[in-house]
Design a protein around this motif. Structure first.
Motif, PDB file in Angstrom:
ATOM      1  N   ARG A 198     -19.157   1.438 -18.452  1.00 48.54           N
ATOM      2  CA  ARG A 198     -17.855   1.470 -19.088  1.00 48.54           C
ATOM      3  C   ARG A 198     -16.681   1.382 -18.106  1.00 48.54           C
ATOM      4  O   ARG A 198     -15.525   1.317 -18.536  1.00 48.54           O
ATOM      5  N   THR A 199     -16.918   1.389 -16.804  1.00 45.44           N
ATOM      6  CA  THR A 199     -15.821   1.214 -15.857  1.00 45.44           C
ATOM      7  C   THR A 199     -15.225  -0.191 -16.023  1.00 45.44           C
ATOM      8  O   THR A 199     -15.980  -1.161 -16.115  1.00 45.44           O
ATOM      9  N   PRO A 200     -13.890  -0.316 -16.096  1.00 45.01           N
ATOM     10  CA  PRO A 200     -13.296  -1.643 -16.241  1.00 45.01           C
ATOM     11  C   PRO A 200     -13.799  -2.622 -15.184  1.00 45.01           C
ATOM     12  O   PRO A 200     -13.924  -2.272 -14.005  1.00 45.01           O
ATOM     13  N   SER A 239     -15.339  -5.897 -10.074  1.00 41.96           N
ATOM     14  CA  SER A 239     -16.292  -4.810 -10.254  1.00 41.96           C
ATOM     15  C   SER A 239     -16.222  -3.872  -9.060  1.00 41.96           C
ATOM     16  O   SER A 239     -15.809  -4.273  -7.961  1.00 41.96           O
ATOM     17  N   PRO A 240     -16.612  -2.593  -9.231  1.00 42.11           N
ATOM     18  CA  PRO A 240     -16.592  -1.665  -8.096  1.00 42.11           C
ATOM     19  C   PRO A 240     -17.424  -2.147  -6.914  1.00 42.11           C
ATOM     20  O   PRO A 240     -17.036  -1.945  -5.758  1.00 42.11           O
ATOM     21  N   ALA A 241     -18.565  -2.775  -7.182  1.00 40.65           N
ATOM     22  CA  ALA A 241     -19.397  -3.260  -6.078  1.00 40.65           C
ATOM     23  C   ALA A 241     -18.663  -4.319  -5.272  1.00 40.65           C
ATOM     24  O   ALA A 241     -18.664  -4.312  -4.033  1.00 40.65           O
ATOM     25  N   GLY A 295     -14.392   6.414  -3.135  1.00 40.21           N
ATOM     26  CA  GLY A 295     -13.532   5.983  -4.229  1.00 40.21           C
ATOM     27  C   GLY A 295     -12.483   4.957  -3.852  1.00 40.21           C
ATOM     28  O   GLY A 295     -11.826   4.399  -4.735  1.00 40.21           O
ATOM     29  N   VAL A 296     -12.318   4.674  -2.554  1.00 43.45           N
ATOM     30  CA  VAL A 296     -11.289   3.709  -2.148  1.00 43.45           C
ATOM     31  C   VAL A 296     -11.655   2.305  -2.631  1.00 43.45           C
ATOM     32  O   VAL A 296     -10.823   1.576  -3.185  1.00 43.45           O
ATOM     33  N   GLY A 297     -12.909   1.908  -2.425  1.00 41.53           N
ATOM     34  CA  GLY A 297     -13.335   0.585  -2.873  1.00 41.53           C
ATOM     35  C   GLY A 297     -13.193   0.413  -4.373  1.00 41.53           C
ATOM     36  O   GLY A 297     -12.828  -0.661  -4.850  1.00 41.53           O
ATOM     37  N   ALA A 298     -13.465   1.492  -5.130  1.00 40.39           N
ATOM     38  CA  ALA A 298     -13.332   1.405  -6.588  1.00 40.39           C
ATOM     39  C   ALA A 298     -11.878   1.212  -6.998  1.00 40.39           C
ATOM     40  O   ALA A 298     -11.583   0.473  -7.949  1.00 40.39           O
ATOM     41  N   GLN A 299     -10.936   1.874  -6.304  1.00 44.44           N
ATOM     42  CA  GLN A 299      -9.519   1.691  -6.624  1.00 44.44           C
ATOM     43  C   GLN A 299      -9.066   0.271  -6.301  1.00 44.44           C
ATOM     44  O   GLN A 299      -8.294  -0.340  -7.060  1.00 44.44           O
ATOM     45  N   ILE A 300      -9.525  -0.270  -5.191  1.00 41.75           N
ATOM     46  CA  ILE A 300      -9.193  -1.652  -4.835  1.00 41.75           C
ATOM     47  C   ILE A 300      -9.762  -2.611  -5.876  1.00 41.75           C
ATOM     48  O   ILE A 300      -9.115  -3.589  -6.276  1.00 41.75           O
ATOM     49  N   CYS A 331     -22.875   3.039 -14.567  1.00 36.70           N
ATOM     50  CA  CYS A 331     -23.842   2.735 -13.521  1.00 36.70           C
ATOM     51  C   CYS A 331     -23.830   3.883 -12.512  1.00 36.70           C
ATOM     52  O   CYS A 331     -22.933   4.738 -12.520  1.00 36.70           O
ATOM     53  N   GLU A 332     -24.811   3.914 -11.652  1.00 31.97           N
ATOM     54  CA  GLU A 332     -24.930   5.040 -10.719  1.00 31.97           C
ATOM     55  C   GLU A 332     -23.720   5.143  -9.800  1.00 31.97           C
ATOM     56  O   GLU A 332     -23.174   6.236  -9.579  1.00 31.97           O
ATOM     57  N   ALA A 333     -23.272   4.003  -9.263  1.00 30.77           N
ATOM     58  CA  ALA A 333     -22.156   4.033  -8.318  1.00 30.77           C
ATOM     59  C   ALA A 333     -20.874   4.527  -8.984  1.00 30.77           C
ATOM     60  O   ALA A 333     -20.124   5.328  -8.402  1.00 30.77           O
ATOM     61  N   CYS A 334     -20.590   4.065 -10.187  1.00 26.79           N
ATOM     62  CA  CYS A 334     -19.356   4.469 -10.871  1.00 26.79           C
ATOM     63  C   CYS A 334     -19.388   5.946 -11.255  1.00 26.79           C
ATOM     64  O   CYS A 334     -18.351   6.608 -11.246  1.00 26.79           O
ATOM     65  N   ASN A 335     -20.557   6.453 -11.596  1.00 25.31           N
ATOM     66  CA  ASN A 335     -20.645   7.866 -11.933  1.00 25.31           C
ATOM     67  C   ASN A 335     -20.366   8.732 -10.705  1.00 25.31           C
ATOM     68  O   ASN A 335     -19.678   9.754 -10.791  1.00 25.31           O
ATOM     69  N   HIS A 336     -20.872   8.327  -9.541  1.00 23.47           N
ATOM     70  CA  HIS A 336     -20.591   9.077  -8.320  1.00 23.47           C
ATOM     71  C   HIS A 336     -19.105   8.983  -7.957  1.00 23.47           C
ATOM     72  O   HIS A 336     -18.504   9.975  -7.508  1.00 23.47           O
ATOM     73  N   THR A 337     -18.517   7.816  -8.133  1.00 22.49           N
ATOM     74  CA  THR A 337     -17.092   7.649  -7.825  1.00 22.49           C
ATOM     75  C   THR A 337     -16.243   8.559  -8.699  1.00 22.49           C
ATOM     76  O   THR A 337     -15.274   9.174  -8.239  1.00 22.49           O
TER      77      THR A 337
END
Length: 474
Positions: free
Chosen positions: A367-369, A114-116, A102-107, A399-405
């Motif tokens: 739906r993740t910003p 985007s989270p990626a 979740g650190v990359g998603a917060q950054i 997306c798969e990554a955001c759901n796991h985060t």
């Protein structure tokens, strides 16, 4: 400008956290008289433009150096935040292999990416800490963030020691890469990496074959880019075949351009039907007025975005009657004014097929910003095991990554009241971000000054909104 840049450097050297969301705690370690980043921005805004052309070019160069210094500072901050989060997660008993989730998603949210891309930016920052010459060149403006990324990308297959050796050999902070374009930088780094560890470079090439894939992304003027990442031999062979057939058709009198023949041949061979879509459901969404009354309201094609009304009608009406009827019409009912898509609740734990289709049409992309990724998971905003219902109101496409985060410790999400479906996501640091479902075709709203809680869009949605705004769509 030189004196101002000196003051800016002081501001960048101070520990200070800025954000756009309320209720986020401020660090108590910052002295009360220390300059803040807001002070730096105000100071930069007070610098007048140079009077002559030479002065303006000089300012452009100094601003470019400043951008690099800020980017390097962001990298420093990202690494420090990553270490802090890992320490806190370790203290909370999070297993070692799950620490840092979740650190990359917060950054990404903080940088409006985007989270990626947030994860890539964190990876870049962490790798640069072991490449002091490249990092110093980045700070000094000898390298911008993109070229620093290229250097890291081309050495990522090496061990930390070999990567440091390449960094020392290139010595970017001495100006050895000054004046080089992207291709020249890549060539220099690849050569140095291969000299250090040819086996690792060869292994990386072999692994790349397993990453072959195809992707689709929007292009301007209702076009798309269909891209295939292939091994070199296969890619060259496919392109040569398309080229050969195009040249044959042209020599036989075909009046299409070479590129047009290649594109049409590609579609024909993939779909089995010349110039048509066959056997694929594309979920084109439009108002009844656009379909039946030649209204000008744009349509929406999930996976692409906004389409002009005339093109949408052509796709819908002209696709039927070829080979076999392929046009199906589903009625969607929206609330007047807000455009909220209406639905019924379900008691099932898993979203049934109809409700999945509903979420896909309503949400369009993850739906993740700032995330433009395709929807892969249908998520309960309030978890099912916390009595969250399986309903449209408690559902969102991710997306798969955001759901796991979202499932990592410290992340929470909840639906909030609004004219359209809105989700509030709170990160472990207490920052809250809102995401509102995009309006369906036929919804009248203002892009600027709207009272609706805005969905934080990624680059694709922003481009489409700008294009509609320029074309006069209200």
């Amino acid at each position: 400008m030189e004196a101002v840049l000196g003051t800016v450097a002081v501001g960048l050297g101070a520990e200070h956290r800025t954000h756009l969301v309320v209720d986020a705690p401020q660090s108590s370690a910052v002295p009360s008289d220390a300059p803040s980043l807001a002070d730096v921005l105000a100071l930069l805004g007070s610098v007048p433009l140079a009077a002559d052309g030479a002065g303006k070019i000089g300012q452009l160069r100094e601003l470019e150096d400043l951008k690099s210094a800020v980017g390097a500072r962001q990298a420093d901050t990202a690494v420090a935040f990553d270490l802090q989060q890992r320490r806190e997660q370790a203290a909370a008993g999070v297993p070692v292999d799950e620490q840092g989730a979740g650190v990359g998603a917060q950054i990404a949210l903080a940088r409006r990416e985007s989270p990626a891309r947030g994860s890539r930016l964190l990876g870049l920052a962490r790798t640069l800490t072991g490449m002091p010459h490249t990092f110093a060149a980045f700070r000094a403006g000898l390298l911008n963030e993109w070229r620093a990324t290229l250097i890291v990308k081309e050495t990522i297959c090496l061990s930390a020691g070999d990567r440091a050796g390449v960094d020392q050999e290139l010595a970017a902070d001495t100006g050895t890469l000054e004046g080089m374009g992207d291709k020249a930088v890549i060539a220099a780094v690849r050569a140095a990496a291969y000299r250090r560890d040819p086996a690792s470079v060869a292994k990386r090439a072999a692994r790349a074959v397993t990453e072959r894939t195809a992707s689709l992304r929007p292009a301007p003027d209702t076009m798309t880019c269909l891209t295939a990442l292939l091994p070199a031999a296969q890619g060259v062979a496919a392109y040569a075949a398309l080229t050969r057939d195009a040249d044959t058709a042209r020599s036989a009198g075909d009046d299409r351009s070479r590129g047009q023949v290649m594109a049409d041949t590609l579609v024909e061979r993939l779909t089995g039907t010349p110039g048509r879509i066959s056997g694929v459901q594309i979920q084109l969404v439009m108002t009844d007025r656009t379909l039946l009354q030649a209204d000008a309201e744009p349509a929406r094609l999930p996976g692409y975005g906004v389409l002009p009304a005339a093109l949408a009608r052509d796709i819908a009406l002209n696709s039927a009657g070829h080979n076999e009827p392929s046009l199906w019409v589903r009625r969607l009912y929206t609330a007047p004014g807000s455009g909220e898509l209406l639905a019924v609740d379900s008691k099932a734990r898993l979203f049934p097929a109809g409700l999945k289709r509903f979420l896909y049409i309503r949400d369009d992309t993850c739906r993740t910003p700032y995330c433009d990724a395709p929807i892969r998971h249908h998520d309960h905003i309030t978890a099912w095991h916390n009595a969250g219902p399986t309903s449209a109101g408690n559902g969102q496409g991710l997306c798969e990554a955001c759901n796991h985060t979202k499932e990592t410790p410290g992340w929470t999400a909840k639906p909030v009241p609004g004219p359209r479906h809105t989700v509030a996501t709170t990160t472990p640091t207490g920052h809250t971000y809102h995401s509102t479902a995009p309006p369906l075709p036929g919804t009248r709203f203002h892009f600027l000054g709207t009272a609706l809680p805005p969905r934080i869009h990624g680059p694709r949605q922003l481009r489409q909104r700008a294009e509609l705004w320029e074309s006069g769509v209200p």
